[in-house]
Scaffold this active site. Structure first.
Site, mmCIF file in Angstrom:
data_model
loop_
_atom_site.group_PDB
_atom_site.id
_atom_site.type_symbol
_atom_site.label_atom_id
_atom_site.label_comp_id
_atom_site.label_asym_id
_atom_site.label_seq_id
_atom_site.Cartn_x
_atom_site.Cartn_y
_atom_site.Cartn_z
ATOM 1 N N GLY A 109 -27.034 59.140 -4.427
ATOM 2 C CA GLY A 109 -28.809 59.291 -4.479
ATOM 3 C C GLY A 109 -29.244 60.632 -4.237
ATOM 4 N N GLU A 153 -31.746 74.344 -15.234
ATOM 5 C CA GLU A 153 -30.772 73.165 -15.317
ATOM 6 C C GLU A 153 -30.095 73.061 -16.632
ATOM 7 O OE1 GLU A 153 -31.048 70.076 -13.119
ATOM 8 O OE2 GLU A 153 -31.644 71.429 -11.500
ATOM 9 N N CYS A 173 -26.721 63.134 -21.735
ATOM 10 C CA CYS A 173 -26.578 63.917 -20.233
ATOM 11 C C CYS A 173 -24.994 64.321 -20.169
ATOM 12 C CB CYS A 173 -26.687 63.153 -19.283
ATOM 13 S SG CYS A 173 -28.875 62.867 -18.988
ATOM 14 N N GLY A 192 -35.352 63.773 -7.879
ATOM 15 C CA GLY A 192 -36.467 63.251 -8.998
ATOM 16 C C GLY A 192 -35.968 62.209 -9.860
ATOM 17 N N ASN A 193 -34.633 61.554 -9.453
ATOM 18 C CA ASN A 193 -33.991 61.089 -10.447
ATOM 19 C C ASN A 193 -34.021 59.512 -9.937
ATOM 20 O OD1 ASN A 193 -31.725 59.326 -11.749
ATOM 21 N ND2 ASN A 193 -30.594 61.352 -11.865
ATOM 22 N N HIS A 238 -35.624 65.837 -16.265
ATOM 23 C CA HIS A 238 -35.304 66.695 -17.351
ATOM 24 C C HIS A 238 -36.005 66.431 -18.508
ATOM 25 C CE1 HIS A 238 -31.070 67.202 -15.102
ATOM 26 N NE2 HIS A 238 -31.893 68.257 -15.112
#
Length: 435
Positions: free
Chosen positions: A20, A172, A366, A24-25, A243
Site C-alpha cells: 500500500g 517517474e 506499466c 496516489g495509487n 501517472h
C-alpha cells in the site's frame, strides 16, 4: 529504415506483496495488507511476455532487483543485514520493511525515459534513468536499474544517471512521456506530462514535476521545437491517475486520452499541428468522454494502460493488450470493440489476466519499457535477455519451484522466506545475465 520497438519487462520478484505504498495509487491503497501470490504475479507477467513475443514483437527480460534492500534498512537505523534487522523493522516501522522488500521495479515503464538516436541531437540512442523520488519504496530502484540498462544497452546507447535535486525533481520515467511519430526512422515529437503547479490537486501529491521533465529533455538532447509539456488535470490525479499512462496512451500517429487527462486541452491542438507539419498527415486523436467511460472506471479498469504493440507483419495494424478488467466493464469493453471493429484502430485485441499487478496498481503498459532501436542496434545487443521459448521455460521452472504462492508482510521477516528469496533472485539473475 524502420524503428523496432523493444518491449522490456522485469520479472516480478519473490517478495512481491501488497504494502500500500504507492503515492496516489488507488489500487495500491485498496489492496494494502492483503495476502499476495508472488508465483502467480511472476507467471502472469511471463504469460504477457509470451503473448507479446507471439505477435512477433521484440520481447526482452530483466531479472528481479535484489531484495531485501539492506542499504535502505541500514540507513534508516535497522542495521545488521540479517533477519534480526527485518524483525525490528516489522515491529517498529513496517512500512520501511515493506519498502525494503518492494518488487515495484517490475513496473518498468517507470524505469527510464528513452529517445531513439534519430531524436537525440548527438544521434545516439539515449536513456535517462528515472529517480522515482516521490516514493520511498521506488527511489531505491534507480541504481540497480541503471546497472541493468547499462549492461543491456551500453554498447548502443548513452545511459544517463537519474536527475538529482530531490522532491523538486520528481521523475517517474516513460509513464509520463509519449513519443508521436511512426515506424520509420524519422525524428518524432515528444510529449512530457507533469502534475505540479497551479492548480494543485487536493488529495494526492503529483509524482512528476515540470522541472524534472525539462531536465530530462536537456539530458536526452531533444530538439526543443519537437517537445511539448502537458499538465495533468488535478481532477485526474485526485481520482488516482498518478501517472499519465493511467489516463492516456499513444502509438505512432495515435493518441488516446480521457477528457479529464489534461488541464489545458488547447495544447493538444498545438501538438496536432506540429505533428501535421512534421509528418504531413493527421494525428489521430481519440478523446474518451465522461459519458463514454467515467474517469473512475478508466482508473479501475486501467483501459488506457493497455499495451499497444506493432506485430511482425508491417501491413497489419497495431495490437491492443488490455487488462481482463476492461472486458468485464460494459462501457470499457464497448469502447475497445468500437476501436477495433468500427474505427479500425487496432487489428486485434487481447485480454490478459494480471490480477497481482493490477491489485498493486499497474496494468500491461506499466510492466513494459518501450525502447525504439534500429535493426543494427538490436543486432548488437547481448541476446541472453531476449525472450525465447527455451528461456521462458527456464524462468517458469524456477518460479514454479521456488516462489511462494502466499505471502504477507509478516512473512518478509522470516529467515526461511528471505533466504529462499535471495537464492531465487540470484538464480534468475544468473539465467538472464550469463545465459
Amino acid at each position: 529504415m524502420r524503428l523496432i520497438e523493444m518491449q522490456v519487462d522485469r520479472i516480478v520478484g519473490p517478495t512481491h506483496h501488497f504494502g500500500g505504498l504507492g503515492v496516489g495509487n488507488v489500487a495500491s491503497a485498496r489492496h494494502a495488507g492483503e495476502v499476495s501470490n508472488p508465483a502467480a504475479a511472476a507467471l502472469e507477467g511471463l504469460d504477457k511476455m509470451r503473448l507479446v513475443a507471439s505477435l512477433g514483437a521484440e520481447q526482452w527480460i530483466l531479472p528481479p532487483q535484489e531484495r531485501p534492500d539492506y542499504e535502505l534498512l541500514d540507513s534508516l537505523g535497522f542495521a545488521g543485514r540479517d533477519t534480526g534487522s527485518l524483525v525490528d523493522a516489522l515491529d517498529q516501522a513496517p512500512r520501511i520493511l515493506s519498502a525494503a522488500m518492494s518488487c515495484s521495479a517490475m513496473w518498468t515503464a517507470n524505469a527510464a525515459t528513452v529517445c531513439p538516436a534519430i531524436d537525440s541531437l548527438p544521434g545516439r540512442l539515449s536513456i535517462t534513468i528515472a529517480n522515482l523520488n516521490a516514493s520511498l519504496h521506488r527511489v531505491i530502484e534507480a541504481q540497480a536499474t541503471e546497472a541493468d540498462l547499462r549492461s543491456l544497452f551500453g554498447t548502443v546507447a548513452t545511459v544517463r544517471t537519474a536527475v538529482a535535486g530531490g522532491s523538486a525533481m520528481r521523475d517517474e520515467g516513460a509513464a509520463n512521456q509519449m513519443r508521436l511519430g511512426g515506424p520509420d526512422n524519422q525524428s518524432g515529437i515528444h510529449v512530457f506530462v507533469y502534475g505540479d503547479g497551479q492548480p494543485h490537486p487536493h488529495k494526492h501529491w503529483p509524482r512528476q514535476t515540470l522541472a524534472a521533465s525539462q531536465a530530462v529533455v536537456r539530458n536526452l538532447r531533444l530538439d526543443p521545437s519537437r517537445v511539448f509539456f502537458l499538465k495533468q488535470h488535478p481532477r485526474a490525479i485526485d481520482a488516482g491517475a498518478f501517472h499519465n499512462d493511467v489516463v492516456a496512451a499513444s502509438h505512432h500517429n495515435l493518441l488516446l486520452f480521457h477528457e479529464s487527462a489534461y488541464q489545458d486541452s488547447g495544447q493538444l491542438d498545438r501538438i496536432a499541428e506540429a505533428y501535421r507539419e512534421a509528418f504531413d498527415r493527421e494525428l489521430v486523436r481519440v478523446q474518451v468522454s465522461e459519458n463514454q467511460l467515467p474517469l473512475a472506471n478508466a482508473i479501475t479498469t486501467y483501459l488506457f494502460n493497455s499495451q499497444i504493440v506493432s506485430p511482425a507483419d508491417p501491413s497489419a495494424g497495431p495490437v491492443l493488450i488490455c487488462p481482463a478488467q476492461v472486458q468485464t466493464d460494459l462501457r470499457a469493453g464497448r469502447l475497445v470493440a468500437s476501436w477495433r471493429d468500427e474505427r479500425r484502430l487496432f487489428s486485434e485485441v487481447h485480454f490478459v489476466e494480471l490480477g497481482q499487478s493490477m491489485s498493486g496498481g499497474g496494468g500491461p503498459a506499466c510492466l513494459r519499457l518501450r525502447i525504439p532501436v534500429t535493426k543494427d542496434q538490436l543486432d548488437r545487443l547481448p541476446k541472453r535477455a531476449r525472450w525465447s521459448a527455451a528461456l521462458d521455460g527456464q524462468l517458469r521452472e524456477v518460479i514454479e519451484t521456488h516462489y511462494p504462492s502466499r505471502l504477507t508482510l509478516a512473512d518478509l521477516a522470516s529467515d526461511d522466506v528471505v533466504r529462499k528469496a535471495q537464492q531465487t533472485q540470484r538464480r534468475l539473475r544468473e539465467i538472464l545475465t550469463t545465459g
